[in-house]
Design a protein around this motif. Structure first.
Motif, short mmCIF file in Angstrom:
data_model
loop_
_atom_site.label_atom_id
_atom_site.label_comp_id
_atom_site.label_asym_id
_atom_site.label_seq_id
_atom_site.Cartn_x
_atom_site.Cartn_y
_atom_site.Cartn_z
N ALA A 183 0.83 -1.21 0.00
CA ALA A 183 0.00 0.00 0.00
C ALA A 183 0.86 1.26 0.00
CB ALA A 183 -0.93 -0.02 1.20
N HIS A 184 1.95 1.26 0.77
CA HIS A 184 2.88 2.40 0.76
C HIS A 184 3.43 2.61 -0.65
CE1 HIS A 184 3.13 3.40 5.01
NE2 HIS A 184 3.34 2.14 5.34
N CYS A 185 3.83 1.53 -1.30
CA CYS A 185 4.40 1.61 -2.64
C CYS A 185 3.39 2.21 -3.63
CB CYS A 185 4.83 0.23 -3.14
SG CYS A 185 6.29 -0.45 -2.32
N ALA A 186 2.16 1.75 -3.56
CA ALA A 186 1.13 2.23 -4.49
C ALA A 186 0.88 3.72 -4.30
CB ALA A 186 -0.16 1.43 -4.30
N ASN A 187 0.77 4.16 -3.06
CA ASN A 187 0.54 5.58 -2.79
C ASN A 187 1.73 6.43 -3.20
OD1 ASN A 187 -2.06 5.45 -1.87
ND2 ASN A 187 -1.60 5.92 0.26
N ALA A 188 2.95 5.94 -2.91
CA ALA A 188 4.15 6.70 -3.26
C ALA A 188 4.30 6.82 -4.77
CB ALA A 188 5.39 6.03 -2.66
N GLN A 189 3.99 5.76 -5.50
CA GLN A 189 4.08 5.80 -6.96
C GLN A 189 3.14 6.85 -7.52
OE1 GLN A 189 6.19 3.71 -8.86
NE2 GLN A 189 5.63 4.97 -10.62
N ALA A 190 1.91 6.86 -7.02
CA ALA A 190 0.93 7.83 -7.50
C ALA A 190 1.36 9.25 -7.19
CB ALA A 190 -0.44 7.52 -6.88
N LEU A 191 1.87 9.47 -5.99
CA LEU A 191 2.27 10.81 -5.59
C LEU A 191 3.50 11.27 -6.37
CD1 LEU A 191 1.09 12.77 -3.54
CD2 LEU A 191 2.83 12.04 -1.91
N ALA A 192 4.45 10.36 -6.61
CA ALA A 192 5.66 10.71 -7.38
C ALA A 192 5.29 11.11 -8.81
CB ALA A 192 6.63 9.54 -7.38
N GLU A 193 4.40 10.36 -9.42
CA GLU A 193 3.98 10.68 -10.79
C GLU A 193 3.26 12.02 -10.84
OE1 GLU A 193 1.67 7.32 -11.99
OE2 GLU A 193 3.42 5.97 -12.17
N TRP A 194 2.43 12.27 -9.83
CA TRP A 194 1.71 13.55 -9.79
C TRP A 194 2.68 14.72 -9.60
CZ3 TRP A 194 1.19 17.29 -5.97
CH2 TRP A 194 0.19 18.24 -6.17
N LEU A 195 3.64 14.57 -8.68
CA LEU A 195 4.61 15.63 -8.43
C LEU A 195 5.43 15.94 -9.68
CD1 LEU A 195 5.91 14.69 -4.87
CD2 LEU A 195 4.95 16.91 -5.53
N SER A 196 5.74 14.92 -10.45
CA SER A 196 6.55 15.12 -11.66
C SER A 196 5.88 16.05 -12.66
CB SER A 196 6.83 13.76 -12.33
OG SER A 196 7.60 12.94 -11.49
N ASP A 197 4.58 16.18 -12.57
CA ASP A 197 3.84 17.02 -13.52
C ASP A 197 3.60 18.44 -12.99
OD1 ASP A 197 3.61 14.95 -15.37
OD2 ASP A 197 1.73 14.22 -14.53
N GLN A 198 4.07 18.74 -11.78
CA GLN A 198 3.78 20.05 -11.20
C GLN A 198 4.85 21.06 -11.58
OE1 GLN A 198 0.70 20.10 -9.84
NE2 GLN A 198 0.87 17.94 -10.46
N PRO A 199 4.45 22.23 -12.06
CA PRO A 199 5.44 23.23 -12.52
C PRO A 199 6.33 23.78 -11.42
CG PRO A 199 3.21 24.16 -12.48
CD PRO A 199 3.06 22.69 -12.25
N GLN A 200 5.89 23.71 -10.17
CA GLN A 200 6.69 24.23 -9.06
C GLN A 200 7.78 23.25 -8.61
OE1 GLN A 200 3.37 23.66 -9.01
NE2 GLN A 200 2.25 25.27 -7.93
N VAL A 201 7.77 22.04 -9.19
CA VAL A 201 8.70 21.00 -8.77
C VAL A 201 9.84 20.88 -9.78
CG1 VAL A 201 8.97 18.52 -8.35
CG2 VAL A 201 6.93 19.72 -7.52
#
Length: 398
Positions: free
Chosen positions: A269-287
């Motif tokens: 469950a940790h892996c699944a949530n981290a994967q989703a959050l990492a992919e989302w962060l990669s698309d953020q212009p402030q990151v």
């Protein structure tokens, strides 16, 4: 001695080991492991006491180094990691200290990855140095640097993989071959992956270290650590714990046993949530950049996919700007907990440069990639959309 024979245990998968391994039921027939909250034990005779103290007869002597509840935890984590034996300690740092004090002497040399927990670096450079043990830090993925830094005095390789906080992934098998060629022991801090995702001993490591405080517990309840490896090495480390006393309490061992029962489920469950959050962060212009091996662009992605069963629950990222911007993001979040601990069911967020790695010098931080705009997140078990919304709230503060 356990309730199950070795032949049966050898057939079990990780989930069964996590629930059953090591338990010995008392005459009460309890289903859950009991907590033996006693400091000492009564002997049948003076001769029996002498035999216990001398090691001629197995059994409990004193809870500084023998306790039935702690023993169940030791046997269970050893079974999960595929080691011969384990030694439980009062904390993860106590596990590292006990390993070094038991296996090294004045004049010996440690070769350590530069990407390790800040307190590990301080332990080596400030305290082990007082006892005449020197340390050389190398970039974790520069295997030529590892080889060239070996001296006749080198006795120990120490590495975290994935590393804290940049998630560098080190080739354990490759480093193991190098260590064995030079008669050195390879110690792997497996805190980020746990045996649910990675088994360093099976890849050639000699010793595995854990801060049980993190994922082995999984709910931020207790502090503890453990070392896993061969019977010979563990006997030396237990000798240090017996004499010097960095002991795990029976209650904490019981809590960790309860954590182990759900380890694989939680790690997935940790892996699944981290994967989703990492992919989302990669698309953020402030990151500016996201450090997570589950992303294809991460340099350790292919290796992690090979030597790990999952990519873990910890990620870090750099925001556009510096310390002020990083602090703004952290302070604007409302769901994530601002704390340096990780491996909790609750997501935690922290600024490594001023907390976990704050005692490193500016030069050491630069060498380790700990920049002022770096934020680390240990992704918990909350709804992933709520975590994304919380980070979006933080990023909007920029």
């Amino acid at each position: 001695m356990t309730d199950f024979d070795d032949e049966l245990i050898a057939q079990w998968g990780i989930d069964t080991l996590a629930v059953r391994a090591g338990q010995v039921r008392t005459h009460e027939g309890e289903h859950s492991e009991p907590i033996f909250t006693t400091s000492s034990y009564v002997f049948d005779s003076a001769a029996a006491a002498a035999a216990r103290f001398n090691g001629d007869e197995p059994g409990n002597v004193y809870s500084r180094y023998t306790n039935p509840t702690v023993e169940v935890f030791q046997q269970r984590i050893a079974a999960l990691e595929g080691g011969d034996a384990a030694v439980a300690t009062a904390s993860g740092m106590a596990a590292i200290l006990s390993t070094c004090m038991a296996l090294l002497k004045a004049g010996d040399h440690i070769l350590c990855s530069r990407s390790v927990f800040g307190t590990t670096s301080v332990l080596f450079t400030k305290f082990m140095a007082k006892f005449g043990v020197t340390t050389t830090f190398v970039q974790p993925l520069d295997y030529a640097a590892w080889a060239s830094a070996i001296t006749p005095e080198t006795k120990l390789f120490f590495v975290e993989t994935p590393s804290n906080p940049l998630c560098d992934v080190v080739d354990i098998q490759r480093l193991s071959v190098l260590a064995k060629t030079h008669d050195c022991k390879l110690v792997v801090d497996n805190c980020f992956c746990t045996p649910a995702l990675q088994k360093p001993l099976g890849l050639g490591a000699d010793i595995v270290i854990h801060s049980a405080t993190k994922y082995l517990d999984g709910q931020g309840r207790c502090v503890g650590g453990c070392v896993v490896g061969s019977k010979e090495d563990m006997a030396e480390i237990l000798g240090f714990v017996r004499t010097c006393g960095p002991t795990m309490s029976a209650f904490n061992a019981w809590v960790f046993l309860k954590g182990l029962e759900t380890l694989r489920l939680r790690m997935d469950a940790h892996c699944a949530n981290a994967q989703a959050l990492a992919e989302w962060l990669s698309d953020q212009p402030q990151v500016e950049w996201v450090f997570y091996a589950g992303l294809p662009e991460h340099p350790g992605h292919d290796l992690a996919a090979k030597q790990q069963r999952g990519f873990g629950g910890v990620l870090s990222f750099r925001v556009n700007g510096g310390r002020e911007e990083a602090w703004k993001v952290i302070d604007a979040t409302r769901v994530m907990s601002l704390t340096a601990n990780l491996g909790d069911a609750k997501t935690t967020i922290v600024h490594p440069a001023t907390t976990t790695h704050g005692r490193l010098s500016p030069g050491e931080k630069t060498a380790a990639g700990i920049t002022e705009n770096l934020i680390r997140i240990a992704v918990g078990l909350e709804d992933k959309q709520d975590l994304m919304d919380d980070l979006a709230r933080g990023l909007l503060a920029l």
